[in-house]
Design a protein around this motif. Structure first.
Motif, PDB file in Angstrom:
ATOM      1  N   HIS A  45       0.843  -1.197   0.000  1.00 50.40           N
ATOM      2  CA  HIS A  45       0.000   0.000   0.000  1.00 50.40           C
ATOM      3  C   HIS A  45       0.886   1.258   0.000  1.00 50.40           C
ATOM      4  O   HIS A  45       0.973   1.959   1.019  1.00 50.40           O
ATOM      5  CB  HIS A  45      -0.913   0.014   1.223  1.00 50.40           C
ATOM      6  CG  HIS A  45      -1.755  -1.211   1.373  1.00 50.40           C
ATOM      7  ND1 HIS A  45      -2.885  -1.444   0.614  1.00 50.40           N
ATOM      8  CD2 HIS A  45      -1.627  -2.284   2.200  1.00 50.40           C
ATOM      9  CE1 HIS A  45      -3.423  -2.598   0.975  1.00 50.40           C
ATOM     10  NE2 HIS A  45      -2.678  -3.140   1.923  1.00 50.40           N
ATOM     11  N   PRO A  46       1.544   1.551  -1.099  1.00 50.56           N
ATOM     12  CA  PRO A  46       2.479   2.682  -1.128  1.00 50.56           C
ATOM     13  C   PRO A  46       1.822   4.038  -0.885  1.00 50.56           C
ATOM     14  O   PRO A  46       2.519   5.003  -0.544  1.00 50.56           O
ATOM     15  CB  PRO A  46       3.077   2.599  -2.541  1.00 50.56           C
ATOM     16  CG  PRO A  46       2.092   1.809  -3.341  1.00 50.56           C
ATOM     17  CD  PRO A  46       1.486   0.833  -2.385  1.00 50.56           C
ATOM     18  N   ASP A  47       0.496   4.113  -1.039  1.00 54.28           N
ATOM     19  CA  ASP A  47      -0.188   5.386  -0.836  1.00 54.28           C
ATOM     20  C   ASP A  47      -0.582   5.612   0.622  1.00 54.28           C
ATOM     21  O   ASP A  47      -0.984   6.709   1.001  1.00 54.28           O
ATOM     22  CB  ASP A  47      -1.447   5.457  -1.708  1.00 54.28           C
ATOM     23  CG  ASP A  47      -2.406   4.303  -1.437  1.00 54.28           C
ATOM     24  OD1 ASP A  47      -1.924   3.196  -1.136  1.00 54.28           O
ATOM     25  OD2 ASP A  47      -3.627   4.499  -1.546  1.00 54.28           O
ATOM     26  N   TYR A  48      -0.463   4.581   1.475  1.00 50.07           N
ATOM     27  CA  TYR A  48      -0.813   4.735   2.883  1.00 50.07           C
ATOM     28  C   TYR A  48       0.258   5.565   3.589  1.00 50.07           C
ATOM     29  O   TYR A  48       1.458   5.445   3.294  1.00 50.07           O
ATOM     30  CB  TYR A  48      -0.925   3.381   3.584  1.00 50.07           C
ATOM     31  CG  TYR A  48      -2.185   2.610   3.267  1.00 50.07           C
ATOM     32  CD1 TYR A  48      -3.032   2.979   2.216  1.00 50.07           C
ATOM     33  CD2 TYR A  48      -2.531   1.478   4.006  1.00 50.07           C
ATOM     34  CE1 TYR A  48      -4.180   2.255   1.925  1.00 50.07           C
ATOM     35  CE2 TYR A  48      -3.681   0.744   3.724  1.00 50.07           C
ATOM     36  CZ  TYR A  48      -4.492   1.143   2.683  1.00 50.07           C
ATOM     37  OH  TYR A  48      -5.634   0.426   2.403  1.00 50.07           O
ATOM     38  N   GLU A  49      -0.177   6.397   4.533  1.00 49.59           N
ATOM     39  CA  GLU A  49       0.774   7.179   5.327  1.00 49.59           C
ATOM     40  C   GLU A  49       1.152   6.373   6.569  1.00 49.59           C
ATOM     41  O   GLU A  49       0.283   5.902   7.307  1.00 49.59           O
ATOM     42  CB  GLU A  49       0.174   8.516   5.753  1.00 49.59           C
ATOM     43  CG  GLU A  49       1.162   9.375   6.541  1.00 49.59           C
ATOM     44  CD  GLU A  49       0.592  10.711   6.984  1.00 49.59           C
ATOM     45  OE1 GLU A  49       1.369  11.662   7.146  1.00 49.59           O
ATOM     46  OE2 GLU A  49      -0.646  10.787   7.184  1.00 49.59           O
ATOM     47  N   ILE A  50       2.447   6.212   6.791  1.00 53.09           N
ATOM     48  CA  ILE A  50       2.946   5.491   7.962  1.00 53.09           C
ATOM     49  C   ILE A  50       3.500   6.503   8.962  1.00 53.09           C
ATOM     50  O   ILE A  50       4.460   7.230   8.677  1.00 53.09           O
ATOM     51  CB  ILE A  50       4.055   4.489   7.586  1.00 53.09           C
ATOM     52  CG1 ILE A  50       3.575   3.530   6.508  1.00 53.09           C
ATOM     53  CG2 ILE A  50       4.505   3.731   8.837  1.00 53.09           C
ATOM     54  CD1 ILE A  50       2.498   2.581   6.928  1.00 53.09           C
ATOM     55  N   LEU A  51       2.882   6.549  10.124  1.00 52.26           N
ATOM     56  CA  LEU A  51       3.373   7.361  11.225  1.00 52.26           C
ATOM     57  C   LEU A  51       4.079   6.442  12.209  1.00 52.26           C
ATOM     58  O   LEU A  51       3.639   5.317  12.427  1.00 52.26           O
ATOM     59  CB  LEU A  51       2.213   8.071  11.930  1.00 52.26           C
ATOM     60  CG  LEU A  51       1.264   8.884  11.045  1.00 52.26           C
ATOM     61  CD1 LEU A  51       0.142   9.484  11.892  1.00 52.26           C
ATOM     62  CD2 LEU A  51       2.017   9.971  10.303  1.00 52.26           C
ATOM     63  N   GLY A  52       5.166   6.915  12.786  1.00 50.56           N
ATOM     64  CA  GLY A  52       5.925   6.051  13.678  1.00 50.56           C
ATOM     65  C   GLY A  52       6.289   6.706  14.987  1.00 50.56           C
ATOM     66  O   GLY A  52       6.602   7.904  15.032  1.00 50.56           O
ATOM     67  N   TYR A  53       6.237   5.903  16.049  1.00 47.96           N
ATOM     68  CA  TYR A  53       6.719   6.347  17.360  1.00 47.96           C
ATOM     69  C   TYR A  53       7.914   5.511  17.759  1.00 47.96           C
ATOM     70  O   TYR A  53       7.926   4.286  17.576  1.00 47.96           O
ATOM     71  CB  TYR A  53       5.643   6.194  18.436  1.00 47.96           C
ATOM     72  CG  TYR A  53       6.225   6.137  19.839  1.00 47.96           C
ATOM     73  CD1 TYR A  53       6.521   7.308  20.532  1.00 47.96           C
ATOM     74  CD2 TYR A  53       6.525   4.910  20.448  1.00 47.96           C
ATOM     75  CE1 TYR A  53       7.084   7.253  21.804  1.00 47.96           C
ATOM     76  CE2 TYR A  53       7.077   4.850  21.719  1.00 47.96           C
ATOM     77  CZ  TYR A  53       7.361   6.021  22.396  1.00 47.96           C
ATOM     78  OH  TYR A  53       7.931   5.967  23.644  1.00 47.96           O
ATOM     79  N   ASN A  54       8.922   6.157  18.312  1.00 51.60           N
ATOM     80  CA  ASN A  54      10.020   5.431  18.950  1.00 51.60           C
ATOM     81  C   ASN A  54      10.665   6.338  19.975  1.00 51.60           C
ATOM     82  O   ASN A  54      10.840   7.546  19.727  1.00 51.60           O
ATOM     83  CB  ASN A  54      11.071   4.962  17.944  1.00 51.60           C
ATOM     84  CG  ASN A  54      11.732   3.658  18.375  1.00 51.60           C
ATOM     85  OD1 ASN A  54      11.231   2.579  18.075  1.00 51.60           O
ATOM     86  ND2 ASN A  54      12.843   3.749  19.101  1.00 51.60           N
TER      87      ASN A  54
END
Length: 367
Positions: A25-34
């Motif tokens: 799903h290249p159009d999905y936005e991935i948000l990340g926490y670390n």
């Protein structure tokens, strides 16, 4: 429809999930926490996430799906935090923990009544590597990706997650959380205790018998490999599945006592039956099939002790993706060692078998 996916924990598991989602799903936005700034920087550099944060609460309200890929205790703490946040209606929340009952119970207790969906998850794959730098889009290929439904799991929850995670190329399984913990106590959690116990015993024995360290190859090495696993993770696993693990320990004590009795009585037939039963049981299990924690396709080559023999074989496999190679040294007197080559898929395994058979006279075994 474009979705926003929030992954808390950008290490090996979370980062690999993110890459797999991006693949499908290249159009999905991935948000990340670390928590680690270094891991956040690596995640951005490698395209694991589109945006990152060190504040867990900041991105949660933006997400259509929230994946908690952090240690078990932190997963439960985050579930408690999510219960007090203004999340999107019908947001899907899942995790990646190795035990499921306490996590599912926490979700049902703290998220109950909220308009959220929750299902427990356990992607059964791993590596000796860790951190965002180790994230691998192929990590879950052919491995089991387990879902443990809860009272907050709706009819469409798991199917939506399967679509989201299709890029993992994993094999999906649905199982009750309690049954998951019982099964993994036997095939995953207890074996880690056994491996570390063997190492503790051997280390103490080596103090008075120095050759112990030199002769510890072959079967001993294979049985104790997992003793090198990260201790913090395994501490939390045992503490969140203690009843099932203690039951397996007690059961094993009884089995050792029975073997000891056979030996002390010099019961040759009984000892033979003991080993035969173990051999037959292992052959009947799905250990030799693909899936599970070590989802690799293995090829074994009997190789002579000759200069450059390994290099010649690897040259034949140029262009083929390898997961791992190693020499299985056996305590024996013949002239051959065993070269074990692991592949990620059946196609590469078949190609390797073909070229090695065509260009060498070495004996090949596939398991």
């Amino acid at each position: 429809m474009k979705k926003t996916i929030y992954i808390a924990g950008l290490g090996l598991i979370g980062g690999s999930i993110a890459l797999a989602i991006k693949r499908a799903h290249p159009d999905y936005e991935i948000l990340g926490y670390n928590r680690s700034e270094k891991s956040r920087e690596i995640a951005l550099e490698r395209g694991i996430a589109d945006r990152v944060t060190g504040d867990f609460a900041s991105f949660a309200p933006l997400a259509d799906v929230i994946i908690l890929a952090v240690p078990i205790k932190q997963t439960i703490d985050f579930i408690k935090e999510l219960a007090s946040m203004d999340l999107k209606p019908n947001v899907i929340i899942t995790d990646a923990g190795s035990t499921k009952v306490e996590i599912v119970s926490a979700a049902e207790a703290y998220l109950s009544g909220d308009k959220v969906q929750f299902v427990g998850s356990h992607p059964m794959a791993g590596s000796h590597k860790s951190g965002a730098i180790a994230a691998d889009v192929t990590l879950f290929e052919n491995a089991y990706y387990i879902f443990t439904p809860s009272t907050l799991t709706k009819e469409t929850t798991i199917s939506e997650l399967k679509d989201l995670l299709v890029g993992t190329k994993a094999r999906y399984v649905e199982i009750d959380a309690a049954e998951h913990d019982l099964v993994t106590s036997q095939v995953s959690h207890f074996p880690h205790i056994l491996a570390s116990s063997l190492m503790e015993q051997a280390g103490a024995y080596a103090e008075n018998h120095q050759h112990t360290n030199h002769f510890a190859a072959g079967g001993f090495r294979d049985m104790t490999r997992i003793a090198e696993s990260e201790p913090g993770m395994w501490t939390s696993i045992l503490l969140t599945n203690s009843r099932a693990v203690l039951d397996r320990i007690e059961d094993f004590k009884g089995r050792l006592d029975k073997v000891a009795q056979l030996i002390s009585q010099k019961d040759e037939n009984g000892i033979w039956e003991f080993f035969e039963h173990g051999r037959v049981t292992r052959k009947e299990m799905e250990i030799h099939k693909k899936g599970g924690v070590d989802s690799f396709y293995d090829l074994f080559v009997d190789v002579p002790d000759e200069e450059d023999v390994i290099l010649r074989i690897l040259e034949l496999l140029r262009g083929t993706s390898l997961v791992n190679i190693r020499i299985n040294e056996e305590n024996r007197e013949d002239i051959h060692g065993i070269l074990q080559i692991s592949f990620k898929n059946a196609k590469d395994l078949a190609h390797a078998e073909q070229v090695i058979r065509e260009h060498t006279a070495y004996n090949i075994t596939i398991k």
